[in-house]
Design a protein around this motif. Sequence first.
Motif, PDB file in Angstrom:
ATOM      1  N   THR A  51       0.830  -1.207   0.000  1.00 23.90           N
ATOM      2  CA  THR A  51       0.000   0.000   0.000  1.00 23.90           C
ATOM      3  C   THR A  51       0.864   1.257   0.000  1.00 23.90           C
ATOM      4  O   THR A  51       0.630   2.189  -0.778  1.00 23.90           O
ATOM      5  N   ALA A  61       2.487   1.602  -3.371  1.00 25.15           N
ATOM      6  CA  ALA A  61       1.529   2.053  -4.391  1.00 25.15           C
ATOM      7  C   ALA A  61       1.280   3.557  -4.271  1.00 25.15           C
ATOM      8  O   ALA A  61       1.235   4.267  -5.298  1.00 25.15           O
ATOM      9  N   LEU A  62       1.141   4.048  -3.053  1.00 28.58           N
ATOM     10  CA  LEU A  62       0.944   5.488  -2.861  1.00 28.58           C
ATOM     11  C   LEU A  62       2.183   6.272  -3.286  1.00 28.58           C
ATOM     12  O   LEU A  62       2.076   7.337  -3.901  1.00 28.58           O
ATOM     13  N   ARG A 115       4.353   5.335  -5.542  1.00 29.44           N
ATOM     14  CA  ARG A 115       4.394   5.308  -7.015  1.00 29.44           C
ATOM     15  C   ARG A 115       3.391   6.289  -7.610  1.00 29.44           C
ATOM     16  O   ARG A 115       3.677   6.941  -8.619  1.00 29.44           O
ATOM     17  N   MET A 116       2.216   6.384  -7.012  1.00 27.30           N
ATOM     18  CA  MET A 116       1.217   7.333  -7.499  1.00 27.30           C
ATOM     19  C   MET A 116       1.753   8.765  -7.409  1.00 27.30           C
ATOM     20  O   MET A 116       1.603   9.557  -8.341  1.00 27.30           O
ATOM     21  N   MET A 117       2.399   9.108  -6.296  1.00 26.85           N
ATOM     22  CA  MET A 117       2.990  10.437  -6.154  1.00 26.85           C
ATOM     23  C   MET A 117       4.061  10.658  -7.216  1.00 26.85           C
ATOM     24  O   MET A 117       4.159  11.749  -7.798  1.00 26.85           O
ATOM     25  N   VAL A 153       4.241   9.271 -10.196  1.00 28.10           N
ATOM     26  CA  VAL A 153       3.589   9.440 -11.499  1.00 28.10           C
ATOM     27  C   VAL A 153       3.031  10.856 -11.637  1.00 28.10           C
ATOM     28  O   VAL A 153       3.186  11.504 -12.683  1.00 28.10           O
ATOM     29  N   ILE A 154       2.416  11.350 -10.575  1.00 25.72           N
ATOM     30  CA  ILE A 154       1.900  12.723 -10.606  1.00 25.72           C
ATOM     31  C   ILE A 154       3.068  13.703 -10.771  1.00 25.72           C
ATOM     32  O   ILE A 154       3.003  14.640 -11.577  1.00 25.72           O
ATOM     33  N   SER A 200       4.290  13.597 -14.297  1.00 28.41           N
ATOM     34  CA  SER A 200       3.363  14.299 -15.205  1.00 28.41           C
ATOM     35  C   SER A 200       3.570  15.805 -15.126  1.00 28.41           C
ATOM     36  O   SER A 200       3.610  16.493 -16.149  1.00 28.41           O
TER      37      SER A 200
END
Length: 197
Positions: free
Chosen positions: A7, A10-11, A13-15, A17-18, A21
Amino acid sequence: MQRVHRTVLALARMMAVIGGSVLTLLILIICISILGRTANSLLHSDFMMGAAPGMAQSLIDLGIGAIRGDFELVEAGMAFCIFAFLPLCQVTGGHASVDIFTNFLPRGANRFLIFLGEALFAVALVVIAWQLDAGMDRKMRSGETTLLLQFPVWWSYAASLVGAVAAAAAGAYMALVRGLELLTGRVIVANAVGADH
């Protein structure tokens, strides 16, 4: 523990990716601004003003040039990107380390040094997030805006604070993991991408 780690990863990795971007968008802004600035300089050149003054002036009047406030956008965006990438780097053990001396120490001493490094970095990340929050509060109360775009400066602080809080949480989590590894003598989370030198 593995579910918690997945978890957190995953969080993180999400940060990232943002952050990636936003970084891509900043690169586009910089490239477009450089092209616009170059085109504007060319349109103002003696050659263009002599060869096609009407066309050159028309293009200048259309606004061909650098993106207004490009430095302000890049400054705010880069601060966010740095903090957005920190959680993934922290969770995966991606920080560079120089292990010339520690390679000769016993495994227990190395585990202690790894825990100490993670704990100190976690404290630093918490202090950074705390100070960003205090700075954002001051900027909100002052009403300060950027020079060209006139957007509130606290927006940059708020965006950076999101990444800083995520980094502080990831740092605290990894300090806890390394502390448990030190106490139990087993590896709970391996360094996935450690950059050892």
